[in-house]
Structure formats: C-alpha cells, structure tokens
Design an enzyme around this catalytic site. Structure first.
Site, mmCIF file in Angstrom:
data_model
loop_
_atom_site.group_PDB
_atom_site.id
_atom_site.type_symbol
_atom_site.label_atom_id
_atom_site.label_comp_id
_atom_site.label_asym_id
_atom_site.label_seq_id
_atom_site.Cartn_x
_atom_site.Cartn_y
_atom_site.Cartn_z
ATOM 1 N N ARG A 1 0.862 -1.181 0.000
ATOM 2 C CA ARG A 1 0.000 0.000 0.000
ATOM 3 C C ARG A 1 0.898 1.229 0.000
ATOM 4 N NH1 ARG A 1 2.379 2.298 3.854
ATOM 5 N NH2 ARG A 1 0.732 3.835 3.726
ATOM 6 N N ALA B 1 0.736 5.192 -2.177
ATOM 7 C CA ALA B 1 0.658 5.547 -3.599
ATOM 8 C C ALA B 1 1.902 5.175 -4.406
ATOM 9 C CB ALA B 1 0.330 7.052 -3.715
ATOM 10 N N ARG C 1 -6.951 -0.413 -7.193
ATOM 11 C CA ARG C 1 -7.424 0.662 -6.301
ATOM 12 C C ARG C 1 -7.527 1.950 -7.121
ATOM 13 N NH1 ARG C 1 -4.123 1.105 -0.883
ATOM 14 N NH2 ARG C 1 -6.006 2.201 -0.175
ATOM 15 N N GLN D 1 -2.225 2.307 9.772
ATOM 16 C CA GLN D 1 -0.910 2.449 9.151
ATOM 17 C C GLN D 1 0.046 3.232 10.063
ATOM 18 O OE1 GLN D 1 -3.840 2.978 7.607
ATOM 19 N NE2 GLN D 1 -3.721 2.739 5.374
ATOM 20 N N ASP E 1 -1.916 10.904 -2.167
ATOM 21 C CA ASP E 1 -2.203 9.855 -3.136
ATOM 22 C C ASP E 1 -2.480 10.426 -4.507
ATOM 23 O OD1 ASP E 1 -3.081 8.851 -0.301
ATOM 24 O OD2 ASP E 1 -2.564 7.095 -1.508
ATOM 25 N N ASN F 1 -5.578 12.416 0.260
ATOM 26 C CA ASN F 1 -4.718 11.655 1.158
ATOM 27 C C ASN F 1 -5.578 10.851 2.117
ATOM 28 O OD1 ASN F 1 -1.951 11.022 1.897
ATOM 29 N ND2 ASN F 1 -2.361 12.069 3.823
ATOM 30 N N LYS F 2 -4.923 10.112 2.985
ATOM 31 C CA LYS F 2 -5.627 9.231 3.912
ATOM 32 C C LYS F 2 -6.741 9.937 4.675
ATOM 33 C CE LYS F 2 -5.190 5.858 4.131
ATOM 34 N NZ LYS F 2 -6.049 5.089 3.205
#
Ligand SMILES: CSC[C@H]1O[C@H](OP(=O)(O)O)[C@H](O)[C@@H]1O
Length: 357
Positions: free
Chosen positions: A55, A57, A98, A207, A248, A258-259
């Site tokens: 995982r 990007a 994804r 994460q 990402d 992003n996350k």
C-alpha cells in the site's frame, strides 16, 4: 545495485534478479510479523494491492510496474500479438485494483507506452521483455531518488528541535524506499536536527500505529503515538510545530487527496497557524484532473467494524469506510516535491514545477 546518498534500510517492494520476480514486505502483518512474498503473477500482485499487503501511492505504482515486467519475463508465447495481448491484460488486471492513487495509473501508462512502442517497432519478444524490465527498474529507482530529493528540500523547512505531526504512513513502507513525509524526517534526522514525531494511529487500517511507529523506531527517531481524534487537541495545545503528510493524488488546482483524516488535521493546523506540508513525488501530481475527477475509494465496512480483525460493534451495523479525503489548496502551506517546493497559487505553480528538470 544503485547507490544513494543515504542508507536504504527498508523497502516496500523490490525486484528479485535471480528469478525476475517482484517481492514485497507484507505490511498487513507488520509490526508483529515480517513476511516477504515474491511472485510473477499479476493476479497475485493485484490481490496484494487490493488487500493492502502492498500500500502507499508510490509503492502501488512501483509494484504494478515491476509486476508487468516480471510477468512479461514469464510469458511463453513466441507470437508477438499473443505476447502483446497477454502483457496488456496483466496491465488491465493491475489497473483495476485501487482507484485513488495517481501513481498506479502513471506507472502503468509508462509500461503500456513502452510495450506499444516496442511492438510497433517490430523488435523481438526478448527485446520487449528487456525494455519492460528496464522501464520498471527505472520507475523503482526514480521513486527512491525522488523521495531523497524531496527529503532534501523538505528538511530545509524543518526547524531544529521541532515536533512534526504526521498521519498514516508515507514512509519507506509506502514507497520503493525512504518515504515521502518520512523521507523529509529521515533527511532532517540524518542532518542532525533533533526532531520528534507525533504519529496518528490512522484508523481503520492503523498504518500509523503499525507502520510509521515501526519505521521511526527502527531509525531511532523519537515518535509518540496518538489516536486520530487526539490530533486536534495536541495541535491546539501547541505540541506540534508543523504537519507533514503524504498524498495519493494532487489535482491541477492543488486539491490534495490523502488518507482519511488528513482534512481535519489540515483544518486544525490552519486554525493554529502552523505549517501544513504535503510531501509527494511529481508522479503523484495529476495535472489532467480536477476535484470533480477524484474517486475516493470505499473499502469493506468490516475494516471499520473491526480492529485487526476483532469485532468492535454489532456485526451488521451500517458503516462508511472512505479510505481517503480531500484537503483544499488554501489549507496547504506548500507541496514538497523532488523538483522543488511548490507554493500557492498551485494551479499556476504546479505546471511550472513539472517542467523543471
Ligand atoms: C507516500 S504516500 C502514502 C499514502 O498512501 C496511503 O494510503 P494507503 O495506505 O491506503 O495506500 C496514505 O494515504 C498515505 O499518505
């Protein structure tokens, strides 16, 4: 083996020369188990991306490129049209893993272009295989060099004795090596700056708690773990001097994908008046896209209903599981790339930085 100006201690994905396979550390198992998996099967690599063994990007893009090159090495047919179809189908399998990270599509477009150009030229299958392997290795090496390059630019912005808050994992475990946000931390640390890091746990996949903590402890960089909902308070309390996160996808207007949770941290940083930096290689910047083109991945709601596989609520309660969110350009102090630091207005300045050699 390429040489780099800093030690490369952790890699998320890499090429194994002896059998021309792609290998990865299974980040789903960290920090409790260090499992290495190798394969030449694009389906197996696609599964690893979908299930987040691989995982991040940049790591996703590098893995997809290496998987195409590894598979091309194994295709048996000696008919160029059949070869083309088989390799192109591998690209499609990886393309549909994804939807959010731009690096995946950026890397696969490079591989598809090399495949198409080589076949159009009429070179032999063995030569096409070598061209694809070289391109995938270039993508991997470029990622590491980009992370070191942006790390150098970013470290200039990190005050000595400062505390950095970061979200998710934008480290070596999210890239070919070295990391983006964590790449800035590494360079600052290697250059003797006494930084401390506050890492959010990053629900639901954790994460931060599982990967960022593991990476920074290995580097000897002081790190404190907090829950995601603590980020606003520690910023308000003045415990954070700057925020550095990964990305990402960055659109032409400077919207940062992003996350999930990044947006709230950006709002808190703005309110407090501390810098909010986004660290990303130019392979994450998508000048063809606007905010309307962004696809936010929605993952299995069970990731929200469980922690590390253990239920925390009733089994069938409806749950939302957006994997990413969108941070507005006016909340972003600067975007740190390997080609330099981009300041607002992003719509004007992002194209300029991409033209820099
Ligand atoms: C170096 S960018 C890493 C970026 O990717 C992560 O997402 P995921 O773990 O779901 O692949 C997160 O958004 C990080 O900032």
């Amino acid at each position: 083996m390429s040489s780099y100006p800093y030690p490369i201690k952790i890699r998320a994905v890499w090429w194994r020369e002896e059998d021309k396979s792609i290998c990865w550390i299974n980040t789903k198992e960290l920090p409790f188990k260090e499992e290495i998996i190798c394969s030449s099967d694009p389906g197996r690599v696609a599964k690893a991306i979908i299930e987040m063994e691989i995982r991040g990007a940049p790591a996703i893009g590098v893995a997809a490129a290496l998987a195409v090159a590894s598979y091309a090495n194994k295709v048996k047919t000696r008919d160029i049209d059949s070869f083309y179809r088989e390799v192109d189908s591998a690209i499609n399998i990886l393309w549909n893993t994804r939807p959010t990270a731009h690096n995946l599509f950026w890397a696969l477009r490079r591989m598809r272009k090399k495949l198409h150009e080589a076949v159009e030229k009429g070179v032999s299958i063995d030569e096409v295989v070598q061209i694809l392997e070289n391109e995938a290795k270039h993508i991997m090496d470029e990622d590491i060099r980009a992370n070191i390059g942006l790390g150098e630019y970013g470290a200039e912005l990190v005050p000595d004795n400062s505390t950095i808050l970061t979200h998710c994992n934008a480290g070596a475990l999210a890239t070919a090596a070295f990391g983006t946000a964590e790449g800035i931390m590494r360079v600052a640390w290697y250059k003797g700056k006494k930084i401390k890091v506050i890492a959010t746990e990053t629900r639901p996949v954790l994460q931060g708690a599982r990967l960022t903590v593991w990476e920074l402890v290995k580097e000897g960089i002081p790190v404190t773990l907090i829950t995601d909902n603590m980020a606003g308070y520690v910023i308000r309390k003045g415990l954070v001097d700057l925020v550095i996160v990964g990305a990402d996808r960055i659109t032409s207007e400077g919207y940062v994908v992003n996350k999930i949770g990044t947006y709230m941290i950006a709002l808190a940083a703005k309110r407090k008046g501390i810098p909010f930096y986004v660290a990303a290689p130019t392979s994450t910047i998508d000048l063809e896209s606007t905010i309307n083109d962004i696809v936010i991945e929605e993952r299995n709601p069970d990731e929200v209903r469980k922690v590390l596989g253990k239920p925390i609520t009733l089994p069938d309660v409806p749950a939302l599981n957006y994997a990413f969110d969108i941070t507005d350009p006016d909340l972003v102090t600067a975007i740190i790339t390997e080609k330099g630091v981009v300041k607002p207005p992003y719509r004007e300045n992002l194209p300029k930085i991409l033209k820099n050699n």
